[in-house]
Design a protein around this motif. Structure first.
Motif, PDB file in Angstrom:
ATOM      1  N   GLY A 113      26.197 -67.087  29.527  1.00 10.72           N
ATOM      2  CA  GLY A 113      25.856 -66.612  30.860  1.00 10.72           C
ATOM      3  C   GLY A 113      26.755 -65.450  31.233  1.00 10.72           C
ATOM      4  O   GLY A 113      27.668 -65.089  30.490  1.00 10.72           O
ATOM      5  N   LYS A 114      26.497 -64.874  32.378  1.00 10.29           N
ATOM      6  CA  LYS A 114      27.264 -63.728  32.830  1.00 10.29           C
ATOM      7  C   LYS A 114      28.731 -64.093  33.047  1.00 10.29           C
ATOM      8  O   LYS A 114      29.069 -65.256  33.268  1.00 10.29           O
ATOM      9  CB  LYS A 114      26.676 -63.174  34.129  1.00 10.29           C
ATOM     10  N   ALA A 115      29.608 -63.095  32.991  1.00 13.16           N
ATOM     11  CA  ALA A 115      31.025 -63.309  33.266  1.00 13.16           C
ATOM     12  C   ALA A 115      31.193 -63.878  34.669  1.00 13.16           C
ATOM     13  O   ALA A 115      30.564 -63.421  35.621  1.00 13.16           O
ATOM     14  CB  ALA A 115      31.790 -61.984  33.132  1.00 13.16           C
ATOM     15  N   THR A 146      33.111 -62.212  14.861  1.00 17.19           N
ATOM     16  CA  THR A 146      33.384 -60.802  15.092  1.00 17.19           C
ATOM     17  C   THR A 146      34.411 -60.270  14.112  1.00 17.19           C
ATOM     18  O   THR A 146      35.014 -61.037  13.346  1.00 17.19           O
ATOM     19  CB  THR A 146      33.905 -60.601  16.537  1.00 17.19           C
ATOM     20  N   ASP A 147      34.601 -58.960  14.111  1.00 14.42           N
ATOM     21  CA  ASP A 147      35.736 -58.368  13.407  1.00 14.42           C
ATOM     22  C   ASP A 147      36.962 -58.490  14.298  1.00 14.42           C
ATOM     23  O   ASP A 147      36.876 -58.341  15.524  1.00 14.42           O
ATOM     24  CB  ASP A 147      35.477 -56.889  13.105  1.00 14.42           C
ATOM     25  N   ASP A 200      35.409 -59.016  27.106  1.00 14.00           N
ATOM     26  CA  ASP A 200      35.880 -57.989  26.172  1.00 14.00           C
ATOM     27  C   ASP A 200      34.761 -57.664  25.188  1.00 14.00           C
ATOM     28  O   ASP A 200      34.478 -58.441  24.273  1.00 14.00           O
ATOM     29  CB  ASP A 200      37.122 -58.471  25.430  1.00 14.00           C
ATOM     30  N   TYR A 201      34.120 -56.512  25.376  1.00 11.68           N
ATOM     31  CA  TYR A 201      32.953 -56.146  24.570  1.00 11.68           C
ATOM     32  C   TYR A 201      33.288 -56.005  23.085  1.00 11.68           C
ATOM     33  O   TYR A 201      32.409 -56.091  22.231  1.00 11.68           O
ATOM     34  CB  TYR A 201      32.363 -54.830  25.079  1.00 11.68           C
ATOM     35  N   ARG A 202      34.573 -55.782  22.768  1.00  8.78           N
ATOM     36  CA  ARG A 202      34.962 -55.606  21.359  1.00  8.78           C
ATOM     37  C   ARG A 202      34.676 -56.857  20.534  1.00  8.78           C
ATOM     38  O   ARG A 202      34.501 -56.777  19.311  1.00  8.78           O
ATOM     39  CB  ARG A 202      36.442 -55.258  21.258  1.00  8.78           C
ATOM     40  N   PHE A 203      34.667 -58.004  21.190  1.00  7.27           N
ATOM     41  CA  PHE A 203      34.509 -59.263  20.464  1.00  7.27           C
ATOM     42  C   PHE A 203      33.171 -59.947  20.747  1.00  7.27           C
ATOM     43  O   PHE A 203      33.041 -61.157  20.597  1.00  7.27           O
ATOM     44  CB  PHE A 203      35.673 -60.194  20.796  1.00  7.27           C
TER      45      PHE A 203
END
Length: 385
Positions: free
Chosen positions: A104-106, A242-243, A288-291
């Protein structure tokens, strides 16, 4: 006055108009006895010993600051919470074939649901394996090293020791009920078959160099036994696919599955491992969009795809379509309903977070402005704008 980087209010000399002590709110403690349908939309206090087992700096998401503000940690027991509790007890009789992932959304309440479920499981005598902040496992903030016994893998001793200590604090009684059932060798030490999982966990966190081995043995035995149910609850579960921000000796980016800790628990979400008795549940994080890799996004929210009716086109090897097949079930957290918003705002009024009297009009206004998102409701009432 200021002490280092913090500002501390001298309450003895503070202006009473602006500074008031946090009132003590008489809410029931969340437990197996209070996790009932009659407490839906009510605030329940989290058990003190349970919270101490997590540690002050390990609360997930925004909850750490919220708990400091409210004085005593408490959360809203929602209708969804009750449904998850039913799943927990159902798994206590027979484990589901699939893990559950909350999405769900943050700010929608995923971490809060996971935290409450872990608290209820602990009070119900489950073995609780709760990981509240797994983003720190992959964002290069914790030490790591090559695994001398497993080529290509990497270990994180201090994180694993923390996890084992938390498991012991939350589940000491349950761990003591489960005998090892066989001789277990960890390093140069062999534990007898009549010793318990509690002995194994203690040995693991007291011997950091063998913490990973002890955890793997714990997961192997705990997942196959049927004496007590097991809850595996992992927050920020998207980090498992993820990386990471770590790099190998060859300066290559490490995917999360090459971290031994992630690999040990990740199998329960990929259906490579399963519990005989219990529940496996995780919660995503969109902070955190990176993960949050695209491969996970496509599974959580499958993109609209037109069926390929042209057979020749369907055979085209250059045509790439995202894989939406997932080994876990997804539970979407939606916005709070008006009843839940009422319970939340009444709690904020009781803790002096708001001075406005809680009325139907006030609740409707705040609920609509925040689109039912509990984090947005909190931000709205604490904003000076």
């Amino acid at each position: 006055m200021k002490t280092g980087l913090k500002t501390v209010v001298d309450m003895a000399n503070a202006n009473e108009r602006y500074y008031q002590p946090i009132p003590v709110v008489g809410a029931p403690t969340l437990s197996k006895e209070t996790a009932k349908s009659e407490n839906v939309n009510k605030i329940l206090r989290l058990d003190k010993e349970f919270m101490e087992s997590i540690g002050n700096d390990n609360f997930p998401g925004f909850l750490e600051n919220d708990f400091k503000l409210f004085g005593k940690p408490a959360l809203l027991y929602r209708g969804l919470t009750q449904r998850l509790v039913s799943q927990l007890y159902k798994g206590g009789r027979r484990a589901s074939s699939k893990a559950i992932v909350l999405d769900g959304k943050a700010g929608i309440g995923k971490s809060a649901e996971l935290l409450m479920l872990a608290s209820i499981a602990a009070s119900s005598g489950h073995i609780v394996i709760y990981a509240p902040k797994t983003t720190s496992w992959v964002n290069s903030t914790r030490p790591y090293a090559p695994d001398a016994n497993n080529s290509g893998m990497f270990i994180q001793q201090d994180v694993t020791v923390e996890l084992l200590r938390r498991i012991y604090s939350m589940s000491k009684g349950a761990l003591e009920k489960v005998p090892l059932g066989k001789r277990v060798t960890v390093g140069r030490t062999t534990l007898a078959d009549d010793q318990t999982l509690a002995d194994l966990v203690v040995y693991g966190y007291e011997t950091p160099g063998l913490a990973h081995t002890a955890l793997d043995q714990l997961l192997e035995i705990a997942s196959t036994q049927t004496v007590v149910p097991v809850l595996i609850a992992v927050d920020d579960i998207n980090t498992f696919w993820t990386d990471t921000l770590y790099r190998s000796q060859d300066d290559e980016v490490l995917p999360a599955h090459r971290l031994r800790l992630v690999d040990s628990l990740g199998g329960f979400f990929d259906r490579k491992k399963k519990l005989a008795k219990g529940l496996v549940i995780g919660a995503t994080s969109h902070v955190d969009y990176r993960f949050m890799p695209k491969s996970v996004k496509d599974k959580l929210d499958p993109p609209l795809m037109v069926p390929l009716t042209n057979r020749e086109l369907a055979k085209d090897q250059n045509l790439v379509r995202p894989s939406t097949k997932k080994p876990y079930g997804i539970v979407k957290l939606k916005h709070m309903d008006s009843g839940e918003a009422w319970g939340l705002l009444c709690f904020y009024r009781a803790t002096n977070l708001i001075a406005t009297k809680v009325t139907r009009e006030f609740v409707a206004k705040k609920w609509m402005m925040a689109s039912g998102n509990p984090r947005e409701i909190f931000s709205n009432i604490t904003s000076f704008a």
